[in-house]
Design a protein around this motif. Structure first.
Motif, mmCIF file in Angstrom:
data_model
loop_
_atom_site.group_PDB
_atom_site.id
_atom_site.type_symbol
_atom_site.label_atom_id
_atom_site.label_comp_id
_atom_site.label_asym_id
_atom_site.label_seq_id
_atom_site.Cartn_x
_atom_site.Cartn_y
_atom_site.Cartn_z
ATOM 1 N N CYS A 1 139.435 -24.306 -31.584
ATOM 2 C CA CYS A 1 138.210 -23.675 -31.089
ATOM 3 C C CYS A 1 137.402 -24.708 -30.316
ATOM 4 O O CYS A 1 137.694 -25.904 -30.334
ATOM 5 N N VAL A 2 136.363 -24.268 -29.637
ATOM 6 C CA VAL A 2 135.550 -25.125 -28.782
ATOM 7 C C VAL A 2 134.258 -25.493 -29.505
ATOM 8 O O VAL A 2 133.547 -24.618 -30.014
ATOM 9 N N VAL A 3 133.977 -26.811 -29.547
ATOM 10 C CA VAL A 3 132.749 -27.302 -30.165
ATOM 11 C C VAL A 3 131.695 -27.472 -29.076
ATOM 12 O O VAL A 3 131.974 -27.998 -27.982
ATOM 13 N N LYS B 1 129.703 -32.433 -30.281
ATOM 14 C CA LYS B 1 131.011 -33.041 -30.108
ATOM 15 C C LYS B 1 131.087 -34.438 -30.720
ATOM 16 O O LYS B 1 132.138 -34.838 -31.230
ATOM 17 N N ASP B 2 129.997 -35.167 -30.700
ATOM 18 C CA ASP B 2 130.017 -36.505 -31.275
ATOM 19 C C ASP B 2 129.993 -36.467 -32.787
ATOM 20 O O ASP B 2 130.419 -37.429 -33.443
ATOM 21 N N VAL B 3 129.519 -35.351 -33.349
ATOM 22 C CA VAL B 3 129.399 -35.254 -34.805
ATOM 23 C C VAL B 3 130.601 -34.535 -35.413
ATOM 24 O O VAL B 3 131.166 -34.954 -36.424
#
Length: 817
Positions: free
Chosen positions: A172-174, A179-181
């Protein structure tokens, strides 16, 4: 004896000795023609035969169809109920109680699983102990030959199997802000998102190797959240508790269940030889993308080995008969389609027939396939007992087979209305629904617009908090439950303090108080109309009348035989006029002739007992005849006793004859039957014809019809003759007057003569016009039919004095005809 008279009468008919011939002998037909007609009659139905003009043929065909169909329905019910029993329910309950309700070390059960840890506790406790019973209830160990049974009765087939499906990482897409977490993302399950990677494993376990659906010979499964494929990571458990526990511990330590795991299946099959039933068990734990765990289960108790006991073989015989019935109905429907072409498919009953036949054919095909496949599965299981026994596919389609048979039985019972629709009472349901179909269709559009609006509203308002509204489908059926009074108002109120009560009250008002009552009003009004129409409608055919006629015919036949026996008794007593204890044929014939018997049956009966052929019945021959009469009289008395038990004592032949004359004829014919009933009912019934009594009644009817028609024809002839005479007289007069006019016109003379001729011509023309007017509008034309009842309504009158024309006719009032 009277039966012999009835049969022998036709033997003498060719000799010219029979005076009355109720029926004609049938023509000789070839054996093949008779066989073909006999076979063709097997498939005679109301749609293949012309029964509209023959009500008795219609009801006979209907009764025949109904009786055959009832036999088919009984066979179908025997086959269906032979596949199931209440034992199946108890077997399922025992298995479900063991694996779903047994508590583990923390007090939870399979039903209460909410996370991964709960599953491992269940797997190490209730699952392992439920699969492997290795000790008695007193903790004494079981011998190895008795191990491998659940509850000591249910044989565990092969090895249990664990199977899981995963989705790949980053499926899936964050969002960019996270994205860094958040480094990994696992989407909800989808077949194209499956994780198919295989991890190398030094140990002898298959749990980390992905296998396709083809390799596992598996099939998809629809669970609570999604539908899962038959592929995945699989691991078989052991044959004992220790082996299975070792596998579970290894998988637990290796973190077999990961964040990407979306579902885990526990599959195994047990067989109980005591009741000859299989139970294919599947325990499912879904791990949604939200976290946590959702348990579900599937217990399929089926009978895969069909034929073991005597009862099973009886069911097999019924199945063969069922297959023959299906073949019979296939031919019947083919004949109807051949006759009616595409119009055949306009009838709902015909569509229902085809539906039942198609379902039956599919079930027969699966029955054959299942028998072969089960034998192959068991053979493979015996040769490889340390493998997983995959009965999931067979059990799945066996349940579909049972469902199809249940639907076929339902349709088969509904189809009974097709055969009892000749009675107006039985058509109330179909007539009511058919008449209000358009109104109901319009109402349904309005109803579902409002209902679906409330469904969407409920789903959007309460879908995040109330389970019954968690998706659109649940919301739809929850509103139907509210209509039936099954609802939880406090849940709605807790979900939304203000909109919950408002939603509930609006739904109850518009749907329950308004729409439902409109629906009932449409049905009620239409039913009242149908009921009123049926009150003034005659039944297509009263079945009770048909049976009454059949019963009456039987009673009349018994009375006829009894009277014949009585007449022959009287003849034996009184026909011997000279008192020499010998009854010659002339005495015999004279006495029976006075009793209304025909020469053919008199001759046949006499010849039967005239053994020596001397045309005289001696003492021994008379005694033999007397004994036969007594035997037949005793048999008739026995039949009368049986009829008395039914509460309907038959009357005499004379009363029966009188009843027939009252029902079939009127007026003089009734009196004729009353006066001659004892004679007209003497003649027997031929093997292929009607009784003499019926023949006599019909003959009299024909005579009366001929007499009536003859009088009508004679009247018509008289009218035609009269009209012809009138036309001839008219033409003759016109011809005569035309000649007079011509002679007057051609005569030359003075002015006075010319004036005379003009006057004469004027008078003649007026006279011709008057004749034409009298001929067209004479009172005889209008008053012919209402005149008094002489044989000819328009009376041929006397010629008017001085007429001089032989073709002139005048009616009784002096008007010209």
């Amino acid at each position: 004896l009277p039966v012999a008279m009835e049969n022998d009468i036709y033997m003498d008919r060719d000799k010219g000795k029979n005076e009355v011939a109720p029926t004609k002998p049938t023509e000789n037909q070839g054996c093949f023609t008779k066989f073909r007609k006999g076979v063709r009659s097997l498939w005679a139905t109301r749609q293949t035969e012309e029964t509209k003009g023959n009500r008795e043929l219609h009801v006979k065909t209907t009764l025949r169809e109904l009786i055959i169909y009832l036999v088919f329905l009984i066979i179908l019910c025997v086959v269906t109920f032979g596949m199931t029993s209440t034992t199946m329910y108890y077997y399922t309950k025992v298995m479900s109680d063991l694996f779903l309700d047994t508590t583990h070390e923390s007090g939870g059960t399979f039903r209460t699983i909410t996370n991964v840890d709960d599953f491992w506790k269940f797997a190490r406790g209730p699952l392992i102990k439920g699969l492997h019973w290795e000790t008695w209830y007193n903790n004494e160990p079981l011998p190895p030959s008795e191990q491998g049974y659940i509850y000591y009765e249910n044989k565990l087939l092969g090895l249990p199997r664990l199977r899981q499906l995963r989705v790949s990482s980053n499926s899936c897409v964050v969002h960019e802000n996270f994205k860094d977490v958040i480094r990994e993302c696992y989407d909800s399950y989808s077949a194209n998102l499956e994780d198919k990677t295989t991890t190398a494993n030094a140990d002898n376990y298959t749990a980390f190797a992905y296998k396709t659906e083809e390799e596992l010979d598996g099939s998809s499964h629809e669970a609570t959240i999604a539908t899962y494929s038959g592929a995945g990571y699989v691991q078989n458990l052991g044959k004992t508790q220790n082996e299975s526990l070792e596998v579970i511990t290894y998988l637990f330590n290796k973190l077999w269940i990961t964040r990407g795991t979306r579902v885990l299946f526990v599959d195994f099959t047990v067989y109980n030889a005591n009741i000859n039933l299989f139970c294919a068990i599947r325990l499912i734990v879904e791990f949604p993308a939200t976290g946590g765990a959702i348990p579900s289960w599937d217990f399929r108790t089926v009978k895969l080995i069909r034929y073991v006991t005597i009862k099973d073989y009886f069911i097999m015989a019924c199945e063969l008969i069922f297959a023959l019935f299906i073949a019979y109905y296939i031919v019947e429907e083919a004949l109807e389609i051949k006759k009616h072409k595409l119009s055949y498919f306009k009838s709902l009953w015909n569509i229902l027939d085809l539906t039942v036949i198609i379902i039956a054919l599919l079930c027969i095909a699966f029955d054959i396939y299942r028998t072969v496949e089960v034998d192959n599965k068991l053979s493979e299981l015996i040769s490889h007992p340390d493998q997983y026994a995959d009965f999931e596919f067979l059990s799945y389609w066996q349940t579909r087979f049972d469902n199809a048979i249940a639907i076929a039985v339902f349709f088969a019972w509904v189809k009974i209305f097709k055969y009892i629709s000749f009675n107006k009472t039985m058509t109330q349901l179909s007539s009511t629904l058919g008449r209000c179909a358009k109104d109901l269709l319009g109402f349904a559009v309005m109803f579902f617009i409002i209902f679906l609006a409330f469904t969407q509203l409920g789903y959007l308002l309460f879908g995040t908090q109330v389970k019954d509204f968690s998706n659109f489908g649940n919301s739809f059926f929850t509103l139907f439950r509210i209509i039936l009074g099954d609802f939880d108002f406090h849940q709605l109120e807790a979900a939304n303090r203000y909109l919950g009560p408002i939603f509930f009250m609006l739904f109850v008002f518009f749907v329950f108080f308004v729409l439902i009552n409109m629906f009932l009003a449409i049905i009620n009004d239409t039913y009242s109309e149908v009921k009123g129409d049926m009150a003034n409608q005659m039944n297509e055919f009263e079945m009770t009348d048909y049976f009454k006629r059949g019963y009456q015919k039987m009673v009349d036949k018994l009375n006829l035989k009894r009277d014949k026996i009585q007449d022959i008794h009287e003849t034996l007593k009184h026909a011997d006029i000279n008192g020499d204890d010998k009854l010659d044929f002339d005495e015999w014939r004279q006495d029976l002739k006075t009793r209304g018997y025909a020469d053919g049956e008199i001759e046949a009966l006499f010849a039967k007992y005239d053994i020596d052929g001397d045309r005289v019945l001696d003492k021994d021959e008379q005694i033999r005849m007397q004994e036969d009469l007594n035997n037949q009289k005793a048999a008739l008395n026995k039949e009368y006793d049986e009829l008395e038990k039914t509460g309907n004592r038959p009357g005499t032949a004379r009363r029966a004859s009188s009843r027939i004359s009252e029902n079939d004829d009127s007026g003089d014919e009734s009196s004729e039957m009353d006066e001659n009933g004892s004679k007209s009912t003497r003649s027997g019934r031929g093997s292929n014809g009607v009784s003499y009594e019926e023949f006599t009644v019909l003959s009299r009817r024909v005579d009366r019809m001929e007499h009536s028609i003859g009088s009508i024809v004679s009247k018509i002839d008289a009218v035609l003759v009269k009209l012809e005479a009138m036309e001839k007289a008219k033409l003759k007069r016109r011809e005569t007057m035309g000649k007079i006019l011509d002679s007057i016109t051609e005569t030359d003379g003075s002015n006075s003569d010319e004036i005379k001729r003009e006057q004469m011509e004027k008078l003649v023309r007026e006279e011709l016009e008057r004749w034409d007017s009298e001929t067209s509008f004479s009172p005889s034309g209008r008053g012919a039919s209402p005149s008094s009842g002489s044989s000819a309504r328009g009376v041929r009158a006397r010629s008017r004095p001085g007429s001089g024309q032989h073709g002139d006719y005048y009616d009784s009032r002096g008007y010209h005809v």
